[in-house]
Design a protein around this motif. Sequence first.
Motif, short mmCIF file in Angstrom:
data_model
loop_
_atom_site.label_atom_id
_atom_site.label_comp_id
_atom_site.label_asym_id
_atom_site.label_seq_id
_atom_site.Cartn_x
_atom_site.Cartn_y
_atom_site.Cartn_z
N ASP A 235 -13.80 34.99 33.63
CA ASP A 235 -14.70 35.70 32.70
C ASP A 235 -15.14 34.77 31.58
O ASP A 235 -16.28 34.84 31.12
CB ASP A 235 -13.99 36.91 32.09
CG ASP A 235 -13.79 38.03 33.10
OD1 ASP A 235 -14.72 38.31 33.86
OD2 ASP A 235 -12.69 38.62 33.10
N LEU A 236 -14.21 33.94 31.12
CA LEU A 236 -14.54 32.96 30.09
C LEU A 236 -13.63 31.75 30.24
O LEU A 236 -12.55 31.83 30.80
CB LEU A 236 -14.44 33.57 28.69
CG LEU A 236 -13.12 34.21 28.26
CD1 LEU A 236 -12.18 33.17 27.67
CD2 LEU A 236 -13.39 35.30 27.23
N LEU A 254 -16.78 29.57 35.97
CA LEU A 254 -17.09 30.94 35.56
C LEU A 254 -17.63 31.79 36.69
O LEU A 254 -18.25 31.30 37.63
CB LEU A 254 -18.11 30.92 34.42
CG LEU A 254 -17.65 30.35 33.08
CD1 LEU A 254 -18.86 30.14 32.17
CD2 LEU A 254 -16.63 31.27 32.42
N GLY A 258 -20.42 34.90 32.95
CA GLY A 258 -19.28 34.40 32.21
C GLY A 258 -19.72 33.58 31.00
O GLY A 258 -20.89 33.24 30.83
N LEU A 284 -25.11 32.29 32.75
CA LEU A 284 -23.95 31.99 31.90
C LEU A 284 -24.34 31.91 30.42
O LEU A 284 -25.49 31.74 30.06
CB LEU A 284 -23.31 30.67 32.33
CG LEU A 284 -22.88 30.60 33.80
CD1 LEU A 284 -22.27 29.23 34.09
CD2 LEU A 284 -21.90 31.71 34.15
#
Length: 358
Positions: A235-236, A254, A258, A284
């Motif tokens: 997610d990050l 990611l 993300g 992103l």
Amino acid sequence: MSHRHIRSLGFEAPGVPFFTGYDEGPPAPSDLRIDTLYSGFSAGTELTFMKGTNPYLHSRWDEERRIFIAGEAGMHYPVPFVGYMEVGRVSEGEAQGVPTGSVIAGAWGHKSGHTIDPGRDRFFALPQAIDPILGIYVGQMGPIAANGILYADHELVGRDCTRLGASLAGRPVLVFGAGVVGFLTALLAQAAGASEVVIADPSPFRRLRAETLGLTAMTEDEAIGHAKARWKGADLVFQTRASGESLHNAMKALRPHGTVIDLAFYQGGADAVRLGEEFHHNWLSLRCAQIGRVPRGMEQLWDHERLGRETIALLESRGPEIRQQLITHVVPIDEAPDFLRTLVAERPDFIQIIFAYE
């Protein structure tokens, strides 16, 4: 109360660390006079002065417009004052419930002493249970990492988040870079209840230290594969290495939509970043999380002082481990210039270098 001479470590020219000094007058009645115990060397920032690559040496920062003006150096050699990871003992004065003899953390550079104006200067009184040497992390470096966690909270929970790391509880976390900021970010993620914390770094020396702290350590390529296979992408990612290649790899790890939370200080360009690849195809986001500001809308709940208190809480719970695994060199301040020349010439393995004044 009397005059005293303060000695400071700085850089006379590229590759030339040196000592300079000045006389400090008696403190005002409300001031705290500090004798420095330890100062931490921030390699990512301070080696840019050793190597002559710091952007301020080539450009000027226009504060009003918040842009760099190329070709107009904002700093020139000699650079007499560097450093922002200090801890010392109050030798004179008493203010805000801080008596003489207290151990104080702050950011005043590699100086033998400093005078704090409690009404103007930021400082933190350390609990007696914390090893004073760990106080170097409280004034700046710990809050940098904590602010990165806060940016993740803002991204995933929102601006009303009241608990640092609330967004990470039960969630896997990936950190690129096993330097000081990377380690502190990873440890704060652990403390927040992350289900797994992976830290990626090319150095076997640093990966071994990470494993000892209960982190899962990998190379960057391994971390990308792990995130894609186990989590369907992160997610990050907290990106803490001053490398365009690492920033690009963080994006590769990611999942769609993300976010990279970027805590690195890039000295030059980032040619390895390919915005037409994963950044473009996976929608992103890239968030700069430097310490100068907390996320927008969180100013009423969070500030530098609160981030410092979060750092103190981490040191209270994990202090002995951090002392053993992160602090790799304690160098008498008199030996600092020779040590820095050796550091650049020989590139030994290290994580945290500390200069000792006693």
